[in-house]
Scaffold this active site. Sequence first.
Site, PDB file in Angstrom:
ATOM      1  N   HIS A  80       0.789  -1.239   0.080  1.00 45.53           N
ATOM      2  CA  HIS A  80       0.090   0.009   0.027  1.00 45.53           C
ATOM      3  C   HIS A  80       1.063   1.262   0.002  1.00 45.53           C
ATOM      4  O   HIS A  80       0.294   2.272   0.015  1.00 45.53           O
ATOM      5  CB  HIS A  80      -0.946   0.109   1.208  1.00 45.53           C
ATOM      6  CG  HIS A  80      -0.014   0.169   2.573  1.00 45.53           C
ATOM      7  ND1 HIS A  80       0.479  -1.009   2.999  1.00 45.53           N
ATOM      8  CD2 HIS A  80       0.048   1.199   3.489  1.00 45.53           C
ATOM      9  CE1 HIS A  80       1.209  -0.581   4.034  1.00 45.53           C
ATOM     10  NE2 HIS A  80       1.015   0.661   4.364  1.00 45.53           N
ATOM     11  N   HIS A  95       1.344   7.066  -0.113  1.00 43.63           N
ATOM     12  CA  HIS A  95       0.754   6.049   0.686  1.00 43.63           C
ATOM     13  C   HIS A  95      -0.792   5.981   0.151  1.00 43.63           C
ATOM     14  O   HIS A  95      -1.471   6.937   0.247  1.00 43.63           O
ATOM     15  CB  HIS A  95       0.806   6.379   2.147  1.00 43.63           C
ATOM     16  CG  HIS A  95       0.343   5.681   3.052  1.00 43.63           C
ATOM     17  ND1 HIS A  95      -0.905   5.515   3.541  1.00 43.63           N
ATOM     18  CD2 HIS A  95       0.820   4.665   4.093  1.00 43.63           C
ATOM     19  CE1 HIS A  95      -1.139   4.341   4.385  1.00 43.63           C
ATOM     20  NE2 HIS A  95       0.165   4.202   4.644  1.00 43.63           N
TER      21      HIS A  95
END
Length: 175
Positions: A80, A95
């Site tokens: 992620h 992110h």
Amino acid sequence: MAIFDKFTKKDAPVEAPESLQIDAQPGIGYAPVSGRVIRMTDVPDKVFSTEVLGKGCALWPDGDVVYAPASGWVASAMSHAVSIKSDGGAEVLVHVGVNTVNLKGKGFTTFVSEGDRVVAGQPLIKMDRKVISEAGYQDCVVLAISNSDELADVELTAGYSEKVEAGAPVLKVTF
């Protein structure tokens, strides 16, 4: 096919989408995803909104492919999140989502690894926004300059709440 192949056969790797065509300039951070731009202080995660991990911005995405916002070397890559040491010296963190680390990779396909050379506009991650949403998480994509305290300035150049396409300039970094 051997008798046990149907039990051990792995899914074929997901092919990375095409790269965006960006004439990347040093000191410019490009939108990692198409969507609506928000200030870092409005990210619904205190680690980002208090700028502990650096100055920058975020986007509420329209799409599911996250692209490199700068050219450089991948310092770290998780399902992620990807960190890039840019050619200009900025340490760029992309992110995806709020608390999505809890998904343990589910709903994410990562196209890069630590040590890879990337160019601005190259696909980094594909996210499954439905998986993120159904798990109760938000899919806000953060673009943070993690060494911003060592730089002269990090300035949001896109308008607040402006809708931008992936690859559009959104940050200016002054060294």
